[in-house]
Design a protein around this motif. Structure first.
Motif, PDB file in Angstrom:
ATOM      1  N   THR A   4      82.323  17.329  78.324  1.00  0.00           N
ATOM      2  CA  THR A   4      81.378  17.830  77.326  1.00  0.00           C
ATOM      3  C   THR A   4      80.593  16.685  76.707  1.00  0.00           C
ATOM      4  N   PHE A   5      81.259  15.572  76.425  1.00  0.00           N
ATOM      5  CA  PHE A   5      80.582  14.397  75.876  1.00  0.00           C
ATOM      6  C   PHE A   5      79.495  13.919  76.827  1.00  0.00           C
ATOM      7  N   SER A   6      79.818  13.857  78.100  1.00  0.00           N
ATOM      8  CA  SER A   6      78.853  13.398  79.096  1.00  0.00           C
ATOM      9  C   SER A   6      77.610  14.279  79.113  1.00  0.00           C
ATOM     10  N   LYS A   7      77.817  15.584  79.078  1.00  0.00           N
ATOM     11  CA  LYS A   7      76.686  16.523  79.075  1.00  0.00           C
ATOM     12  C   LYS A   7      75.911  16.432  77.758  1.00  0.00           C
ATOM     13  N   ALA A   8      76.640  16.354  76.657  1.00  0.00           N
ATOM     14  CA  ALA A   8      75.993  16.299  75.344  1.00  0.00           C
ATOM     15  C   ALA A   8      75.188  15.009  75.181  1.00  0.00           C
ATOM     16  N   LYS A   9      75.705  13.937  75.708  1.00  0.00           N
ATOM     17  CA  LYS A   9      75.009  12.649  75.608  1.00  0.00           C
ATOM     18  C   LYS A   9      73.624  12.743  76.239  1.00  0.00           C
ATOM     19  N   LYS A  10      73.535  13.417  77.361  1.00  0.00           N
ATOM     20  CA  LYS A  10      72.242  13.590  78.034  1.00  0.00           C
ATOM     21  C   LYS A  10      71.318  14.507  77.235  1.00  0.00           C
ATOM     22  N   ALA A  11      71.874  15.509  76.582  1.00  0.00           N
ATOM     23  CA  ALA A  11      71.067  16.515  75.887  1.00  0.00           C
ATOM     24  C   ALA A  11      70.677  16.114  74.462  1.00  0.00           C
ATOM     25  N   ILE A  12      71.587  15.440  73.750  1.00  0.00           N
ATOM     26  CA  ILE A  12      71.333  15.161  72.330  1.00  0.00           C
ATOM     27  C   ILE A  12      71.473  13.692  71.957  1.00  0.00           C
ATOM     28  N   GLY A  13      71.703  12.835  72.948  1.00  0.00           N
ATOM     29  CA  GLY A  13      71.820  11.405  72.676  1.00  0.00           C
ATOM     30  C   GLY A  13      73.257  10.973  72.425  1.00  0.00           C
ATOM     31  N   GLY A  14      73.497   9.696  72.640  1.00  0.00           N
ATOM     32  CA  GLY A  14      74.844   9.135  72.528  1.00  0.00           C
ATOM     33  C   GLY A  14      75.451   9.239  71.146  1.00  0.00           C
ATOM     34  N   LYS A  15      74.656   8.963  70.115  1.00  0.00           N
ATOM     35  CA  LYS A  15      75.202   8.987  68.753  1.00  0.00           C
ATOM     36  C   LYS A  15      75.601  10.407  68.355  1.00  0.00           C
ATOM     37  N   ASN A  16      74.732  11.380  68.621  1.00  0.00           N
ATOM     38  CA  ASN A  16      75.064  12.762  68.272  1.00  0.00           C
ATOM     39  C   ASN A  16      76.244  13.279  69.093  1.00  0.00           C
ATOM     40  N   ALA A  17      76.289  12.906  70.359  1.00  0.00           N
ATOM     41  CA  ALA A  17      77.418  13.322  71.206  1.00  0.00           C
ATOM     42  C   ALA A  17      78.712  12.696  70.690  1.00  0.00           C
TER      43      ALA A  17
ATOM     44  N   GLN B 284      73.505  23.970  72.289  1.00  0.00           N
ATOM     45  CA  GLN B 284      74.195  25.252  72.138  1.00  0.00           C
ATOM     46  C   GLN B 284      74.882  25.708  73.418  1.00  0.00           C
ATOM     47  N   GLU B 285      74.214  25.606  74.543  1.00  0.00           N
ATOM     48  CA  GLU B 285      74.803  26.024  75.823  1.00  0.00           C
ATOM     49  C   GLU B 285      76.006  25.149  76.175  1.00  0.00           C
ATOM     50  N   ILE B 286      75.880  23.859  75.922  1.00  0.00           N
ATOM     51  CA  ILE B 286      76.982  22.928  76.198  1.00  0.00           C
ATOM     52  C   ILE B 286      78.172  23.250  75.297  1.00  0.00           C
ATOM     53  N   TYR B 287      77.883  23.480  74.036  1.00  0.00           N
ATOM     54  CA  TYR B 287      78.935  23.792  73.064  1.00  0.00           C
ATOM     55  C   TYR B 287      79.633  25.110  73.412  1.00  0.00           C
ATOM     56  N   ASP B 288      78.860  26.122  73.766  1.00  0.00           N
ATOM     57  CA  ASP B 288      79.443  27.418  74.122  1.00  0.00           C
ATOM     58  C   ASP B 288      80.382  27.289  75.325  1.00  0.00           C
ATOM     59  N   ALA B 289      79.961  26.532  76.328  1.00  0.00           N
ATOM     60  CA  ALA B 289      80.804  26.321  77.513  1.00  0.00           C
ATOM     61  C   ALA B 289      82.079  25.561  77.130  1.00  0.00           C
TER      62      ALA B 289
END
Length: 170
Positions: free
Chosen positions: A113-126, A56-61
């Motif tokens: 955003t992909f880079s941050k999301a990958k760390k937070a929710i995994g590569g497939k979800n990112a 959520q924080e990553i998406y909001d940013a």
């Protein structure tokens, strides 16, 4: 052609405020999916609660940055509309360079955003998020592009109508 002229006239006359582009992204997405963008993203990703909270924080940013870039895009379109009738080589180049830079900035934002999301929710979800976001942005850009006349399109149409009128008289 009449649709393009009508929409282009609306773009010019409405002044396209930065918060209300030709058709606001969120309204367009709601028209297409009957949901808010956030709902579409949430339903598509189907994240677990800890992942959803982390994302959520990553998406909001991301959305803040995306909206800023969208506002810049609107300003470019407004400038194009304002100068369309008297577009010079220099102005056409300036607008094109600004548009290309805007696209590059968007790509950088999405990659970050992909880079941050990958760390937070995994590569497939990112990857799913990026794929969905690119699809949504392509849809929005397509709608926008369909409402903007090509350079010299109006002049060519006017010339073609004048030629046809002359031929009909002759």
């Amino acid at each position: 052609m009449k649709k393009i002229l009508f929409i282009f006239t609306l773009v010019v006359s409405a002044g396209l405020s930065a918060q209300n582009s030709v058709k606001d992204d969120l309204t367009l997405i709601q028209d297409i999916y009957g949901k808010s963008k956030k709902q579409v993203v949430t339903e598509y990703l189907q994240l677990s609660e800890p992942q959803a909270t982390a994302f959520q924080e990553i998406y909001d940013a991301y959305e803040v940055g995306r909206k800023e870039l969208g506002q810049k895009k609107v300003l470019i379109i407004e400038d194009y509309a304002k100068n369309y009738q008297s577009l010079t080589d220099e102005k056409a180049a300036e607008l094109t360079e600004a548009n290309l830079k805007n696209g590059q900035e968007f790509d950088k934002l999405l990659a970050k955003t992909f880079s941050k999301a990958k760390k937070a929710i995994g590569g497939k979800n990112a990857a799913k998020f990026v794929q969905l976001e690119q699809y949504l942005q392509t849809t929005i850009r397509g709608e926008l592009q369909n409402s903007i006349p090509f350079i010299d399109e109006l002049e060519k149409t006017k010339t073609a109508k004048a030629t046809a009128a002359t031929l009909q008289k002759g």
